[in-house]
Scaffold this active site. Structure first.
Site, PDB file in Angstrom:
ATOM      1  N   GLN A  51     -39.954 -21.535  -6.712  1.00  0.00           N
ATOM      2  CA  GLN A  51     -40.127 -20.544  -6.110  1.00  0.00           C
ATOM      3  C   GLN A  51     -38.796 -19.763  -5.436  1.00  0.00           C
ATOM      4  O   GLN A  51     -38.634 -18.490  -5.300  1.00  0.00           O
ATOM      5  CB  GLN A  51     -41.321 -20.146  -5.164  1.00  0.00           C
ATOM      6  CG  GLN A  51     -42.683 -20.720  -6.047  1.00  0.00           C
ATOM      7  CD  GLN A  51     -43.827 -20.537  -4.896  1.00  0.00           C
ATOM      8  OE1 GLN A  51     -44.230 -21.472  -4.478  1.00  0.00           O
ATOM      9  NE2 GLN A  51     -44.350 -19.413  -4.990  1.00  0.00           N
ATOM     10  N   ASN A 200     -48.779 -30.829  -3.783  1.00  0.00           N
ATOM     11  CA  ASN A 200     -49.244 -29.764  -3.187  1.00  0.00           C
ATOM     12  C   ASN A 200     -50.477 -29.230  -4.241  1.00  0.00           C
ATOM     13  O   ASN A 200     -50.248 -29.028  -5.310  1.00  0.00           O
ATOM     14  CB  ASN A 200     -48.218 -28.586  -3.525  1.00  0.00           C
ATOM     15  CG  ASN A 200     -48.636 -27.330  -2.942  1.00  0.00           C
ATOM     16  OD1 ASN A 200     -48.908 -27.054  -1.561  1.00  0.00           O
ATOM     17  ND2 ASN A 200     -48.868 -26.421  -3.623  1.00  0.00           N
ATOM     18  N   ASN A 341     -53.830 -25.991   2.838  1.00  0.00           N
ATOM     19  CA  ASN A 341     -53.463 -24.786   2.465  1.00  0.00           C
ATOM     20  C   ASN A 341     -54.850 -23.571   2.407  1.00  0.00           C
ATOM     21  O   ASN A 341     -55.741 -24.033   1.642  1.00  0.00           O
ATOM     22  CB  ASN A 341     -52.862 -24.635   1.000  1.00  0.00           C
ATOM     23  CG  ASN A 341     -51.271 -25.229   1.022  1.00  0.00           C
ATOM     24  OD1 ASN A 341     -50.912 -25.606   2.060  1.00  0.00           O
ATOM     25  ND2 ASN A 341     -50.972 -25.357  -0.149  1.00  0.00           N
ATOM     26  N   GLU A 411     -50.141 -23.986   4.693  1.00  0.00           N
ATOM     27  CA  GLU A 411     -49.867 -22.642   4.258  1.00  0.00           C
ATOM     28  C   GLU A 411     -50.766 -21.651   4.636  1.00  0.00           C
ATOM     29  O   GLU A 411     -52.071 -22.052   4.599  1.00  0.00           O
ATOM     30  CB  GLU A 411     -49.772 -22.518   2.611  1.00  0.00           C
ATOM     31  CG  GLU A 411     -48.674 -23.433   1.823  1.00  0.00           C
ATOM     32  CD  GLU A 411     -48.658 -23.271   0.591  1.00  0.00           C
ATOM     33  OE1 GLU A 411     -49.488 -22.238  -0.201  1.00  0.00           O
ATOM     34  OE2 GLU A 411     -48.158 -24.071  -0.430  1.00  0.00           O
ATOM     35  N   TRP A 459     -46.991 -19.323   4.994  1.00  0.00           N
ATOM     36  CA  TRP A 459     -46.663 -18.894   3.592  1.00  0.00           C
ATOM     37  C   TRP A 459     -46.119 -17.755   3.543  1.00  0.00           C
ATOM     38  O   TRP A 459     -47.090 -16.774   3.698  1.00  0.00           O
ATOM     39  CB  TRP A 459     -47.765 -19.487   2.428  1.00  0.00           C
ATOM     40  CG  TRP A 459     -47.003 -19.313   1.273  1.00  0.00           C
ATOM     41  CD1 TRP A 459     -47.238 -18.238   0.742  1.00  0.00           C
ATOM     42  CD2 TRP A 459     -46.087 -20.300   0.519  1.00  0.00           C
ATOM     43  NE1 TRP A 459     -46.321 -18.293  -0.674  1.00  0.00           N
ATOM     44  CE2 TRP A 459     -45.763 -19.838  -0.662  1.00  0.00           C
ATOM     45  CE3 TRP A 459     -45.672 -21.470   0.738  1.00  0.00           C
ATOM     46  CZ2 TRP A 459     -44.906 -20.338  -1.617  1.00  0.00           C
ATOM     47  CZ3 TRP A 459     -44.962 -22.299   0.030  1.00  0.00           C
ATOM     48  CH2 TRP A 459     -44.714 -21.940  -1.278  1.00  0.00           C
ATOM     49  N   GLU A 466     -43.659 -15.680  -7.257  1.00  0.00           N
ATOM     50  CA  GLU A 466     -45.024 -16.036  -7.089  1.00  0.00           C
ATOM     51  C   GLU A 466     -45.652 -16.297  -8.493  1.00  0.00           C
ATOM     52  O   GLU A 466     -46.691 -15.995  -8.690  1.00  0.00           O
ATOM     53  CB  GLU A 466     -45.820 -14.882  -6.601  1.00  0.00           C
ATOM     54  CG  GLU A 466     -47.068 -14.941  -6.258  1.00  0.00           C
ATOM     55  CD  GLU A 466     -47.731 -16.256  -5.113  1.00  0.00           C
ATOM     56  OE1 GLU A 466     -47.013 -16.772  -4.654  1.00  0.00           O
ATOM     57  OE2 GLU A 466     -48.678 -16.445  -5.404  1.00  0.00           O
ATOM     58  N   TRP A 467     -45.162 -17.585  -9.290  1.00  0.00           N
ATOM     59  CA  TRP A 467     -45.608 -17.928 -10.269  1.00  0.00           C
ATOM     60  C   TRP A 467     -46.329 -17.001 -11.413  1.00  0.00           C
ATOM     61  O   TRP A 467     -45.194 -16.361 -11.818  1.00  0.00           O
ATOM     62  CB  TRP A 467     -46.774 -18.907  -9.923  1.00  0.00           C
ATOM     63  CG  TRP A 467     -46.579 -19.992  -8.850  1.00  0.00           C
ATOM     64  CD1 TRP A 467     -47.096 -19.991  -7.408  1.00  0.00           C
ATOM     65  CD2 TRP A 467     -45.479 -21.055  -8.987  1.00  0.00           C
ATOM     66  NE1 TRP A 467     -46.545 -21.102  -6.710  1.00  0.00           N
ATOM     67  CE2 TRP A 467     -45.943 -21.638  -7.478  1.00  0.00           C
ATOM     68  CE3 TRP A 467     -44.763 -21.707  -9.841  1.00  0.00           C
ATOM     69  CZ2 TRP A 467     -44.791 -22.677  -7.269  1.00  0.00           C
ATOM     70  CZ3 TRP A 467     -43.776 -22.790  -9.626  1.00  0.00           C
ATOM     71  CH2 TRP A 467     -44.123 -23.137  -8.378  1.00  0.00           C
TER      72      TRP A 467
HETATM   73  C1  PNW Z   1     -50.554 -21.500  -2.903  1.00  0.00           C
HETATM   74  N1  PNW Z   1     -56.758 -19.860  -4.004  1.00  0.00           N
HETATM   75  O1  PNW Z   1     -51.493 -21.586  -4.117  1.00  0.00           O
HETATM   76  C2  PNW Z   1     -49.419 -22.312  -3.637  1.00  0.00           C
HETATM   77  O2  PNW Z   1     -49.006 -23.362  -2.908  1.00  0.00           O
HETATM   78  C3  PNW Z   1     -47.940 -21.506  -3.595  1.00  0.00           C
HETATM   79  O3  PNW Z   1     -47.084 -21.805  -4.243  1.00  0.00           O
HETATM   80  C4  PNW Z   1     -48.112 -19.837  -3.612  1.00  0.00           C
HETATM   81  O4  PNW Z   1     -47.148 -19.246  -3.657  1.00  0.00           O
HETATM   82  C5  PNW Z   1     -49.286 -19.699  -2.691  1.00  0.00           C
HETATM   83  O5  PNW Z   1     -50.311 -20.245  -2.642  1.00  0.00           O
HETATM   84  C6  PNW Z   1     -49.543 -17.922  -2.701  1.00  0.00           C
HETATM   85  O6  PNW Z   1     -50.353 -17.825  -3.880  1.00  0.00           O
HETATM   86  C7  PNW Z   1     -52.737 -20.986  -3.992  1.00  0.00           C
HETATM   87  O7  PNW Z   1     -57.270 -19.911  -5.010  1.00  0.00           O
HETATM   88  C8  PNW Z   1     -53.648 -21.464  -5.025  1.00  0.00           C
HETATM   89  O8  PNW Z   1     -57.296 -19.029  -3.188  1.00  0.00           O
HETATM   90  C9  PNW Z   1     -54.669 -21.100  -4.927  1.00  0.00           C
HETATM   91  C10 PNW Z   1     -55.405 -20.098  -3.947  1.00  0.00           C
HETATM   92  C11 PNW Z   1     -54.522 -19.771  -3.053  1.00  0.00           C
HETATM   93  C12 PNW Z   1     -53.113 -20.002  -3.030  1.00  0.00           C
END
Ligand code: PNW
Length: 508
Positions: A51, A200, A341, A411, A459, A466-467
């Site tokens: 990222q 992660n 997270n 996060e 985070w 952002e993917w």
């Molecule tokens: C995280 N949800 O993913 C990741 O670890 C990061 O790389 C990413 O940038 C960040 O969140 C923000 O999106 C997520 O389902 C995956 O709520 C799933 C969820 C939230 C964040």
């Protein structure tokens, strides 16, 4: 689900049944109390290699599945990729300086596996230039009293391993290569790195990358993959590879390096769609078991998958052999913390229809609005991320009661509307409030509920790739101008510095 569905849309997919929502809890009625936190509580920022780093083929780095995924069909990543990203690979010194000026205690970053083993495998060459990059980064952090917390895997498996044996889909091969990669990291960096995260978010790797296909390598029905079994095989590989690496760290490195190791699990808190009805209360609990218990029970309790999952999934869920069960029960006590997270809360509703062939939820629909039209919290810049600090407090309690491990919030954060424009971005009152409320929730969990929470990592340090949303969603506490790569701290960055100075007080 088609592979062009965005990451955010996939999170809610057909399940997001919004109908005439009425905000139940307007943001201006949610007041930050600035509640205290322990003096030893650590605050930090978090990032992931793909990222932020860029330098995608610089100094001998090999391609990861994200390089290929974003280049082969750019529509999957908003037409964008991580070729340059924040160019952190060439600006690490500036970024460490920035963190130092914000007074962070911790920096959580991930190592790009193909940067240090370009092809990825246990018999493949090592890239000393890649190792030198992380050595310098770690040294610069320590020079400024910032603790490095290192994630071994944040979604960027070497493409070489994917080409050879489809990475996570081959448990034995992947485990052997991951152990080798982890051993290299412990050997080269473990004299200075004392907190390690193996993976992660295994849920996201399993479901979003191998069922919905919204994340690399993009497995989904449309690609002809068997989505009824693949995600569960991937989860199995992740659990066993985690356990094998914890075992190896414990037997080979812990005595001399004395670090901690664990995994990071993500998860929302789930409220029942209709709290007056037991079927929906059960649905909310079952959703968390399917999300968090899937990984947490084998890893932290050394047990089989939750019985609710076995009952619903049958032979779609792989079995642990006796040897694997012994490995799990041996390594479970060595997980030193629970890496959480967490972003938001949702409603869970049990479905009356029979589950679809590849149901992965326990026959549940998720939404941001309940049966009575109440929203779970005010919306941020993305529909799935609602401001819901009470759910966060409840999740901290849920995890503590199930696993009894000190929690590090690895996060937490949110994107705000209109943040491309730096003038708008710096005045990020919504993020400030979100963070303030979530820190109050941690304080209550610690002092009123008795949950051990030892750290909070925002985070993310700076706006980044952002993917599947590309550069469209900005979670940074620092604004990144993707034309000039200039970094500009947002007000929330200064708020974090000030609020931790105020909140960290000795118990009275
Ligand atoms: C995280 N949800 O993913 C990741 O670890 C990061 O790389 C990413 O940038 C960040 O969140 C923000 O999106 C997520 O389902 C995956 O709520 C799933 C969820 C939230 C964040």
């Amino acid at each position: 689900m088609s592979s062009t569905v965005s990451y955010e849309a996939a999170m809610f997919s057909a399940n997001d049944f919004v109908s005439d929502p009425c905000p139940s809890n307007p943001l201006d009625q949610m007041v930050v109390e600035e509640l205290r936190l322990p003096p030893t509580f650590a605050w930090g920022t978090a990032t992931a290699a793909y990222q932020i780093e860029g330098g995608t083929s610089q100094d001998g780095k090999g391609p990861s599945i994200w390089d290929i995924f974003s280049h082969i069909e750019p529509s999957r990543t908003n037409g964008e990729n991580g070729d340059i990203a924040c160019d952190h690979y060439n600006r690490a010194a500036e970024d460490v300086e920035l963190m130092s000026s914000l007074g962070v205690d911790v920096y959580r970053f991930s190592i790009s596996w193909p940067r240090i083993i370009p092809l990825g495998g246990r018999n493949d060459p090592i890239n000393e230039k890649g190792i030198a990059f992380y050595n310098n980064l770690i040294d610069q952090l320590l020079d400024r009293d910032i603790e490095p917390v290192v994630t071994l895997y944040h979604w960027d498996v070497p493409q070489g391993l994917y080409d050879r044996y489809k990475a996570f889909l081959n448990t034995a091969e992947f485990q052997a290569d991951f152990i080798h990669y982890a051993r290299l990291c412990f050997t080269r960096f473990g004299d200075r790195v004392k907190k390690w995260v193996t993976f992660n978010e295994p849920y996201i790797i399993s479901i979003f990358a191998h069922l919905n296909g919204t994340l690399a390598p993009g497995h989904c029905v449309a690609e002809g993959t068997d989505t009824t079994t693949e995600p569960w095989r991937v989860g199995h590989t992740l659990i066993l590879s985690h356990a094998a690496v914890v075992d190896m760290y414990t037997t080979e490195f812990h005595y001399s390096q004395k670090g901690d190791i664990s995994i990071v699990l993500n998860g929302s808190f789930y409220e029942p769609w209709d709290a007056t009805d037991k079927v929906h209360r059960d649905a909310a609990e079952r959703r968390m078991v399917f999300y968090i218990g899937w990984f947490g029970d084998p890893i932290f309790l050394g047990q089989d998958y939750p019985s609710e999952m076995r009952a619903a999934l049958g032979s779609r869920l792989p079995a642990f052999t006796d040897k694997e069960r012994r490995l799990l029960s041996r390594t479970a006590p060595n997980n030193a913390f629970y890496g959480m997270n967490h972003y938001s809360t949702k409603y869970a509703r049990t479905l009356s229809e029979p589950p679809a062939g590849d149901d992965w939820t326990g026959n549940i629909a998720e939404s941001s609005v309940n049966k009575f039209g109440q929203e779970v919290g005010p919306v941020t810049a993305v529909n799935w991320l609602r401001v819901a600090p009470d759910g966060f407090r409840k999740l901290l309690n849920w995890v503590w009661q199930r696993y009894h491990l000190p929690v590090i919030v690895t996060e937490n954060g949110c994107p705000c509307p209109g943040e491309t424009d730096v003038q708008i971005a710096v005045d990020d009152k919504l993020r400030e409030k979100y963070i303030g409320l979530y820190l109050d929730a941690i304080s209550r969990a610690i002092y009123e509920d008795g949950v051990q929470v030892t750290g909070y990592y925002a985070w993310t340090l700076m706006d980044n790739f952002e993917w599947s949303a590309g550069y469209g969603s900005r979670f940074g506490i620092v604004h990144t101008d993707f034309d000039t790569l200039k970094r500009t701290p947002k007000n929330s960055a200064y708020y974090l510095k000030a609020t931790f100075a105020r909140r960290r007080q000795p118990a009275t």
